[in-house]
Write a protein that holds these residues in place. Structure first.
Motif, PDB file in Angstrom:
ATOM      1  N   PHE A 242       0.876  -1.382  -0.131  1.00  0.00           N
ATOM      2  CA  PHE A 242      -0.060   0.002   0.009  1.00  0.00           C
ATOM      3  C   PHE A 242       0.862   1.305  -0.009  1.00  0.00           C
ATOM      4  O   PHE A 242       1.711   1.495   0.803  1.00  0.00           O
ATOM      5  CB  PHE A 242      -0.877   0.154   1.367  1.00  0.00           C
ATOM      6  N   GLU A 243       0.841   1.973  -1.265  1.00  0.00           N
ATOM      7  CA  GLU A 243       1.456   3.281  -1.261  1.00  0.00           C
ATOM      8  C   GLU A 243       0.636   4.194  -0.814  1.00  0.00           C
ATOM      9  O   GLU A 243      -0.530   4.619  -1.611  1.00  0.00           O
ATOM     10  CB  GLU A 243       2.063   3.527  -2.729  1.00  0.00           C
ATOM     11  N   THR A 249      -4.893   5.803  -1.170  1.00  0.00           N
ATOM     12  CA  THR A 249      -3.999   4.794  -1.064  1.00  0.00           C
ATOM     13  C   THR A 249      -3.946   3.916  -2.364  1.00  0.00           C
ATOM     14  O   THR A 249      -4.995   3.790  -3.040  1.00  0.00           O
ATOM     15  CB  THR A 249      -4.214   3.677   0.206  1.00  0.00           C
ATOM     16  N   PHE A 250      -2.531   3.609  -2.772  1.00  0.00           N
ATOM     17  CA  PHE A 250      -2.595   3.200  -4.195  1.00  0.00           C
ATOM     18  C   PHE A 250      -1.992   1.408  -3.977  1.00  0.00           C
ATOM     19  O   PHE A 250      -1.208   1.389  -2.893  1.00  0.00           O
ATOM     20  CB  PHE A 250      -1.557   3.713  -5.023  1.00  0.00           C
ATOM     21  N   GLN A 251      -2.239   0.566  -4.769  1.00  0.00           N
ATOM     22  CA  GLN A 251      -1.854  -0.734  -4.437  1.00  0.00           C
ATOM     23  C   GLN A 251      -0.530  -1.007  -5.413  1.00  0.00           C
ATOM     24  O   GLN A 251      -0.637  -0.741  -6.806  1.00  0.00           O
ATOM     25  CB  GLN A 251      -2.981  -1.578  -4.538  1.00  0.00           C
ATOM     26  N   VAL A 252       0.285  -1.821  -4.885  1.00  0.00           N
ATOM     27  CA  VAL A 252       1.255  -2.711  -5.674  1.00  0.00           C
ATOM     28  C   VAL A 252       1.067  -4.112  -5.484  1.00  0.00           C
ATOM     29  O   VAL A 252       1.222  -4.337  -4.150  1.00  0.00           O
ATOM     30  CB  VAL A 252       2.467  -1.908  -5.598  1.00  0.00           C
ATOM     31  N   HIS A 253       1.005  -5.046  -6.504  1.00  0.00           N
ATOM     32  CA  HIS A 253       0.774  -6.440  -6.122  1.00  0.00           C
ATOM     33  C   HIS A 253       2.047  -7.147  -6.469  1.00  0.00           C
ATOM     34  O   HIS A 253       2.909  -6.844  -7.413  1.00  0.00           O
ATOM     35  CB  HIS A 253      -0.302  -6.983  -7.095  1.00  0.00           C
ATOM     36  N   PRO A 254       1.993  -8.447  -6.024  1.00  0.00           N
ATOM     37  CA  PRO A 254       3.499  -9.318  -6.258  1.00  0.00           C
ATOM     38  C   PRO A 254       3.165  -9.782  -7.808  1.00  0.00           C
ATOM     39  O   PRO A 254       2.292  -9.989  -8.501  1.00  0.00           O
ATOM     40  CB  PRO A 254       3.211 -10.556  -5.434  1.00  0.00           C
ATOM     41  N   GLN A 255       4.627 -10.192  -8.174  1.00  0.00           N
ATOM     42  CA  GLN A 255       4.846 -10.596  -9.626  1.00  0.00           C
ATOM     43  C   GLN A 255       5.342 -11.771  -9.501  1.00  0.00           C
ATOM     44  O   GLN A 255       6.607 -11.971  -8.974  1.00  0.00           O
ATOM     45  CB  GLN A 255       5.405  -9.433 -10.425  1.00  0.00           C
ATOM     46  N   ASN A 256       4.814 -12.929  -9.978  1.00  0.00           N
ATOM     47  CA  ASN A 256       5.400 -14.205  -9.707  1.00  0.00           C
ATOM     48  C   ASN A 256       5.788 -14.547  -8.386  1.00  0.00           C
ATOM     49  O   ASN A 256       6.910 -15.457  -8.265  1.00  0.00           O
ATOM     50  CB  ASN A 256       6.475 -14.206 -10.712  1.00  0.00           C
TER      51      ASN A 256
END
Length: 375
Positions: A242-243, A249-256
């Motif tokens: 959560f940025e 609030t903005f989201q960044v999700h896992p990659q692989n």
């Protein structure tokens, strides 16, 4: 030899827990408050001035969670220091930054960035099939002598364990149902325009939750005074970065199965809506997350604590490296990677190394975990 961080175990009501905490960690609490008050004195803010600022801010904390006031009063009693000193430890940046204009005008020294590099490897990416959540905490070198690992046994929710500055209610850690959190400094052009909840208390609130949905709600929805990055994970295989701007609030999700974050905004949505003003103080952030990701990615499916440690020990571009040696930062303060913290919430394991750039000795701390819930 670098001294390991002491384990402080507390239980009972919030006030009782606080008294135990204050008594057991008194030396480190006093050392921490003395350090911060010495800095504030240089900025023409004495104990009386700090006490006034704390009183102005108390309603914000009380509205968010009144038991935190009880716990902080207990800490002050146990350590035999003024309550205002403990409150300042838990909300120093917000209290000072939101001070009256005539006070702010005297505070000419810029904030020190609280730099960190955080990483989560989901169960599908690890050798053990258990989630790993870790970070380097970059902050004042002196805090290697004032931090603790705090284990809280609770009657009103899951037990928790947090690595934090002595006297503070929480920083990074996990709880007995497998919810974990780490946090990273961010800075935006929206900061300190409104009164919000101290970031340290939001993190503690996350660790008190029985359900990851409510933990994420605490991060996503609580109004803040300034930007911050918080990664919340759950042992069953969920992690979201959560940025946080103060009001959005903005989201960044896992990659692989892998999630890495340093000290700059990376969400395209965030970068399209606000200005990242923190890179000027932490330019090494621009490659620290890249370095950690590149070192860990080849091991996806077999990531272990050793894999993560190797990445977080990275010394590329030394001394502006992922693992920061004690050095003067751009504010001319002595900064370092104060601690490397690795967590495996499913097994209740936390490993911590103080000043990892000059010390590679880890101490293991354990929390009894609750069994996985089944339908």
């Amino acid at each position: 030899m670098v001294e390991p961080f002491p384990l402080i175990e507390i239980s009972g009501t919030p006030h009782e827990r606080g008294r135990q905490y204050g008594r057991k960690a008194a030396d480190r609490i006093r050392k921490g408050t003395s350090h911060y008050f010495a800095q504030l004195k240089e900025l023409s803010l004495d104990a009386k001035g700090v006490a006034e600022l704390v009183r102005d801010y108390l309603p914000v904390i009380e509205a968010f969670e009144p038991t935190y006031i009880e716990e902080m009063r207990g800490i002050a009693e146990g350590a035999d220091i003024p309550f205002e000193d403990v409150a300042l430890l838990n909300a120093r940046t917000e209290i000072i930054k939101l001070a009256k204009p005539e006070v702010r005008a005297r505070l000419k020294t810029p904030d020190e960035p609280d730099g960190c590099t955080g990483i989560v490897a989901l169960p599908k990416a690890t050798a053990s099939g258990r989630l790993i959540h870790a970070q380097n905490w970059d902050w004042k070198r002196e805090c290697a002598e004032t931090a603790v690992v705090l284990k809280v046994r609770r009657d009103d929710g899951p037990d928790l364990m947090t690595f934090t500055e002595a006297g503070a209610l929480g920083r990074c850690g996990f709880n007995a149902v497998g919810i974990a959190i780490t946090a990273n400094y961010l800075q935006s052009d929206r900061d300190y325009r409104q009164v919000g909840v101290p970031l340290a208390l939001i993190r503690r609130k996350v660790l008190e939750q029985e359900h990851v949905a409510l933990a994420m709600r605490a991060v996503y929805c609580t109004k803040k005074s300034a930007a911050n990055n918080m990664i919340v994970s759950h042992r069953e295989g969920v992690a979201i970065d959560f940025e946080c701007a103060p009001d959005e609030t903005f989201q960044v999700h896992p990659q692989n199965g892998l999630l890495v974050h340093a000290n700059h905004f990376v969400s395209p949505v965030a970068l399209g809506k606000l200005k990242d003003t923190g890179v000027a103080e932490t330019p090494d952030s621009l490659y620290r997350d890249i370095r950690v990701r590149d070192l860990v990615q080849p091991h996806i499916g077999a990531i272990s604590f050793d894999t993560v440690k190797t990445a977080l020990f990275d010394d590329f571009a030394y001394p502006w490296s992922v693992c920061r040696p004690p050095r003067r930062n751009l504010s001319n303060n002595l900064s370092a990677t104060v601690a490397m913290i690795l967590m495996e919430p499913a097994s209740g394991l936390m490993e911590v190394a103080p000043l990892p750039a000059i010390n590679r000795e880890f101490t293991s701390y354990r929390l009894d975990v609750e069994p996985r819930r089944t339908a």
